[in-house]
Design a protein around this motif. Structure first.
Motif, PDB file in Angstrom:
ATOM      1  N   TYR A 126       0.835  -1.200   0.000  1.00  0.00           N
ATOM      2  CA  TYR A 126       0.000   0.000   0.000  1.00  0.00           C
ATOM      3  C   TYR A 126       0.869   1.249   0.000  1.00  0.00           C
ATOM      4  CZ  TYR A 126      -3.747  -3.235   1.159  1.00  0.00           C
ATOM      5  OH  TYR A 126      -4.639  -4.266   1.126  1.00  0.00           O
ATOM      6  N   ARG A 127       0.281   2.342  -0.500  1.00  0.00           N
ATOM      7  CA  ARG A 127       0.994   3.626  -0.548  1.00  0.00           C
ATOM      8  C   ARG A 127       0.012   4.750  -0.245  1.00  0.00           C
ATOM      9  NH1 ARG A 127       5.710   5.564  -3.503  1.00  0.00           N
ATOM     10  NH2 ARG A 127       6.493   7.162  -2.075  1.00  0.00           N
ATOM     11  N   ALA A 128       0.438   5.728   0.531  1.00  0.00           N
ATOM     12  CA  ALA A 128      -0.377   6.917   0.780  1.00  0.00           C
ATOM     13  C   ALA A 128      -0.429   7.756  -0.487  1.00  0.00           C
ATOM     14  CB  ALA A 128       0.205   7.728   1.934  1.00  0.00           C
ATOM     15  N   ILE A 129      -1.504   8.484  -0.681  1.00  0.00           N
ATOM     16  CA  ILE A 129      -1.657   9.265  -1.913  1.00  0.00           C
ATOM     17  C   ILE A 129      -0.954  10.613  -1.845  1.00  0.00           C
ATOM     18  CG2 ILE A 129      -3.856   8.163  -2.429  1.00  0.00           C
ATOM     19  CD1 ILE A 129      -5.234  10.789  -1.535  1.00  0.00           C
ATOM     20  N   ALA A 130      -0.457  11.001  -0.651  1.00  0.00           N
ATOM     21  CA  ALA A 130       0.180  12.320  -0.514  1.00  0.00           C
ATOM     22  C   ALA A 130       1.229  12.295   0.590  1.00  0.00           C
ATOM     23  CB  ALA A 130      -0.860  13.397  -0.220  1.00  0.00           C
ATOM     24  N   HIS A 131       2.140  13.248   0.517  1.00  0.00           N
ATOM     25  CA  HIS A 131       3.123  13.441   1.582  1.00  0.00           C
ATOM     26  C   HIS A 131       2.574  14.344   2.680  1.00  0.00           C
ATOM     27  CE1 HIS A 131       6.353  11.400  -0.511  1.00  0.00           C
ATOM     28  NE2 HIS A 131       6.102  12.110  -1.599  1.00  0.00           N
TER      29      HIS A 131
END
Length: 249
Positions: free
Chosen positions: A143-148
């Motif tokens: 999984y990856r977050a869509i923003a920093h």
């Protein structure tokens, strides 16, 4: 990666909470600037890790690169992040794709609980499945977050009772996250070894709304300066947290 709460201004209200992490080669100059301005793991498998038979890699959204800033506009998004563990999950997933079990090792938290939280973040659209691998018959989902950065829309901050409660929980989660990292830094001896990179202040003043607004702008300038100091090859991971808000008394 860092997670940040942005500021908003209204005639009788000023709020600022900023949390950042960066790597620095040198921090003494920045520290002086700031001072001057202020004077385990489960074996359980479920929908995330299920038994299969063949080794393979499935790229679901492999090219996803988190955007710099994402503004939380929906109450469902705000509810999803109004939780300390989810703030930490977003922090981790902003840097690179990870499985739930990877998160468990990094956060030192049982994976059973994390499955639920990652699922809620994915449901809200703030986290995405980017890769699926089959290793020795076990399905691994990355999984990856869509923003920093995640910023809160002023419309949510000044919404109804539900929005207000969720906003408070989100802000508190950011501060609690910084407090947790501070405890770990003390426990790990990092503060003792790098005392030149350590400063904590807490003060209360009475001032006019105009003075508070100007002070907020000065903090915002330091915020920009801090972001510009990011050096990926730096030997230190440094966190900068600021909270400016109107007290109830």
């Amino acid at each position: 990666m860092f997670l940040s709460w942005t500021r908003t201004e209204y005639p009788n209200e000023l709020i600022d909470v900023l949390t950042f992490q960066t790597k620095l080669h040198t921090i003494e100059t920045f520290k002086k600037t700031v001072l001057s301005q202020f004077n385990g793991m489960d074996d359980q498998t479920d929908a995330f890790d299920r038994q299969t038979t063949d080794d393979e890699v499935v790229l679901t959204d492999a090219n996803l690169e988190p955007v710099a800033v994402y503004v939380l506009n929906a109450i469902d998004e705000l509810r999803a992040v109004a939780n300390p563990i989810r703030v930490r999950i977003l922090d981790c997933l902003g840097s690179k794709p990870m499985t739930v079990r990877d998160l468990g090792k990094l956060l030192q938290t049982g994976s059973t609980n994390l499955y639920y939280h990652v699922g809620e973040l994915e449901k809200s659209g703030l986290v995405r499945l980017v890769r699926t691998e089959i290793q020795s018959g076990i399905q691994l989902k990355y999984y990856r977050a869509i923003a920093h950065y995640f910023y809160l829309s002023p419309t949510l901050l000044h919404g109804g009772k539900d929005e207000s409660h969720a906003s408070a929980e989100f802000v508190a989660s950011l501060i609690e996250g910084s407090a947790r990292e501070l405890r770990l830094a003390f426990a790990g001896g990092h503060v003792d070894r790098h005392s030149d990179a350590f400063v904590v202040r807490r003060r209360q003043n009475r001032m006019t709304i105009e003075t508070a607004a100007e002070f907020r702008r000065r903090i915002e300038a330091i915020d920009v300066e801090f972001q510009e100091t990011d050096e990926p090859e730096g030997e230190l991971s440094v966190e900068f947290s600021v909270a400016l808000f109107p007290r109830t008394r």
